[in-house]
Design an enzyme around this catalytic site. Structure first.
Site, PDB file in Angstrom:
ATOM      1  N   LYS A   1       0.887  -1.083  -0.217  1.00 41.87           N
ATOM      2  CA  LYS A   1       0.117  -0.024  -0.087  1.00 41.87           C
ATOM      3  C   LYS A   1       0.954   1.367   0.134  1.00 41.87           C
ATOM      4  O   LYS A   1       1.689   1.267   0.722  1.00 41.87           O
ATOM      5  CB  LYS A   1      -1.035  -0.227   1.170  1.00 41.87           C
ATOM      6  CG  LYS A   1      -1.681   1.210   1.471  1.00 41.87           C
ATOM      7  CD  LYS A   1      -2.926   1.366   0.538  1.00 41.87           C
ATOM      8  CE  LYS A   1      -3.791   2.547   1.111  1.00 41.87           C
ATOM      9  NZ  LYS A   1      -4.520   2.248   2.447  1.00 41.87           N
ATOM     10  N   VAL A   2       0.700   2.294  -1.025  1.00 40.46           N
ATOM     11  CA  VAL A   2       1.491   3.345  -0.928  1.00 40.46           C
ATOM     12  C   VAL A   2       0.554   4.589  -1.386  1.00 40.46           C
ATOM     13  O   VAL A   2      -0.480   4.284  -1.845  1.00 40.46           O
ATOM     14  CB  VAL A   2       2.416   3.059  -2.172  1.00 40.46           C
ATOM     15  CG1 VAL A   2       3.500   2.142  -2.123  1.00 40.46           C
ATOM     16  CG2 VAL A   2       1.745   2.935  -3.489  1.00 40.46           C
ATOM     17  N   SER A   3       1.224   5.780  -1.222  1.00 38.44           N
ATOM     18  CA  SER A   3       0.387   6.957  -1.683  1.00 38.44           C
ATOM     19  C   SER A   3       0.267   6.947  -3.401  1.00 38.44           C
ATOM     20  O   SER A   3       1.279   6.593  -4.053  1.00 38.44           O
ATOM     21  CB  SER A   3       1.148   8.166  -1.441  1.00 38.44           C
ATOM     22  OG  SER A   3       1.295   8.249   0.257  1.00 38.44           O
TER      23      SER A   3
ATOM     24  N   THR B   1       0.190  11.808  -1.029  1.00 44.17           N
ATOM     25  CA  THR B   1      -1.038  12.517  -1.745  1.00 44.17           C
ATOM     26  C   THR B   1      -1.340  13.807  -1.057  1.00 44.17           C
ATOM     27  O   THR B   1      -1.383  14.645  -1.718  1.00 44.17           O
ATOM     28  CB  THR B   1      -2.131  11.496  -2.103  1.00 44.17           C
ATOM     29  OG1 THR B   1      -1.904  10.360  -2.801  1.00 44.17           O
ATOM     30  CG2 THR B   1      -3.433  12.111  -2.707  1.00 44.17           C
ATOM     31  N   ALA B   2      -1.264  13.505   0.259  1.00 43.25           N
ATOM     32  CA  ALA B   2      -1.748  14.700   1.033  1.00 43.25           C
ATOM     33  C   ALA B   2      -0.619  15.956   0.797  1.00 43.25           C
ATOM     34  O   ALA B   2      -1.175  17.185   0.781  1.00 43.25           O
ATOM     35  CB  ALA B   2      -1.668  14.252   2.548  1.00 43.25           C
TER      36      ALA B   2
ATOM     37  N   HIS C   1      -6.813  10.166   7.413  1.00 42.69           N
ATOM     38  CA  HIS C   1      -7.542   9.164   7.972  1.00 42.69           C
ATOM     39  C   HIS C   1      -8.351   9.587   9.035  1.00 42.69           C
ATOM     40  O   HIS C   1      -9.172  10.479   8.921  1.00 42.69           O
ATOM     41  CB  HIS C   1      -6.320   7.998   8.308  1.00 42.69           C
ATOM     42  CG  HIS C   1      -5.627   7.418   7.322  1.00 42.69           C
ATOM     43  ND1 HIS C   1      -5.992   7.310   6.077  1.00 42.69           N
ATOM     44  CD2 HIS C   1      -4.297   7.156   7.220  1.00 42.69           C
ATOM     45  CE1 HIS C   1      -5.136   6.536   5.187  1.00 42.69           C
ATOM     46  NE2 HIS C   1      -3.804   6.533   6.079  1.00 42.69           N
TER      47      HIS C   1
END
Length: 258
Positions: A56-58, A106-107, A146
């Site tokens: 799981k990655v951005s 992404t943030a 989150h």
């Protein structure tokens, strides 16, 4: 034939909910899985080194990873009303220092676009330390993701900007947050997508089956916050990105290229 696959996901409720069945051998035909739990800044870096078979990655990290990995159309986090927040202490409008969860998240990509033309000093901080750090005055603001959407007020913080709302107003598209990748030459992406979709279906069909597992990794979250978290981040795009999801990913990568 696979002996065992290495999987890296976050300990957040959406990931543990989605991958519970796969991790616990409840998906027929899927291989055994050795799972590692880590913040996204760590998995982004590990994926650049090719350390995991499934990871799981951005979405914002994809340009550095697609030589080693293939994007899977399921299992990730993408949606509406679920974007990162820029939070500050109550009444603090003089923002110079910002704690961020990672430079290839992404943030942070959305933050840079939103803040274009303004100057901030940023520091990468583990996700769980950002809100306490802002509340204690170590940083003027924090970029949170989150479950922080549901808990930032408890730290005496206020939302300066909802970057998800900003992105949706700018593009009309859902916001791509976290992607699931399969290592090229090691994992059959079509098979991996089927295993993950089966794990998602199992989670939806048996929501209580994963309860203890999810709560054990939920970093001191109350049950109602966990439920809100899962309801927001595990949605139609988790089962399949679809046309809107793929369009959102392409739009984000175009933004990354500028």
């Amino acid at each position: 034939m696979y002996v065992a696959l290495s999987l890296a996901i976050s300990p957040c409720p959406n990931d543990t909910f989605v991958f519970h069945a796969l991790v616990h051998g409840l998906v027929p035909g899927a291989p055994p899985v050795d799972v590692t739990y880590a913040d996204v800044d760590i998995t982004n870096t590990a994926a650049e080194k090719g350390e995991y078979d499934l990871v799981k990655v951005s979405y914002a990290a994809l340009p550095w990873l697609l030589d080693k990995y293939e994007l899977l159309p399921c299992g990730g986090a993408l949606g509406r009303g679920c974007g990162p927040l820029v939070v500050t202490r109550e009444g603090n409008s003089n923002v110079k220092t910002v704690a961020i969860p990672g430079e290839r998240t992404t943030a942070y990509l959305l933050f840079r676009q939103w803040a274009e033309g303004r100057s901030f000093e940023t520091e990468v901080v583990p996700f769980h330390e950002i809100m306490p750090g802002v509340a204690a005055g170590q940083f003027d603001a924090g970029l949170v993701i989150h479950e922080a959407r549901f808990t930032y007020q408890r730290h005496g913080l206020t939302a300066l900007q909802d970057l998800g709302e900003w992105w949706e107003a700018e593009t009309g598209l859902p916001i791509p947050l976290g992607a699931i990748l399969a290592r090229r030459g090691v994992v059959d992406p079509a098979a991996a997508a089927e295993w993950i979709r089966a794990s998602v279906r199992h989670a939806w069909d048996n929501p209580e089956a994963s309860r203890d597992y999810v709560l054990s990794h939920a970093q001191e979250m109350e049950r109602d916050v966990v439920d809100q978290h899962i309801a927001l981040y595990v949605n139609e795009y988790t089962a399949d990105l679809g046309d809107d999801g793929h369009a959102a990913v392409k739009a984000l990568l175009r933004a990354q290229a500028h």
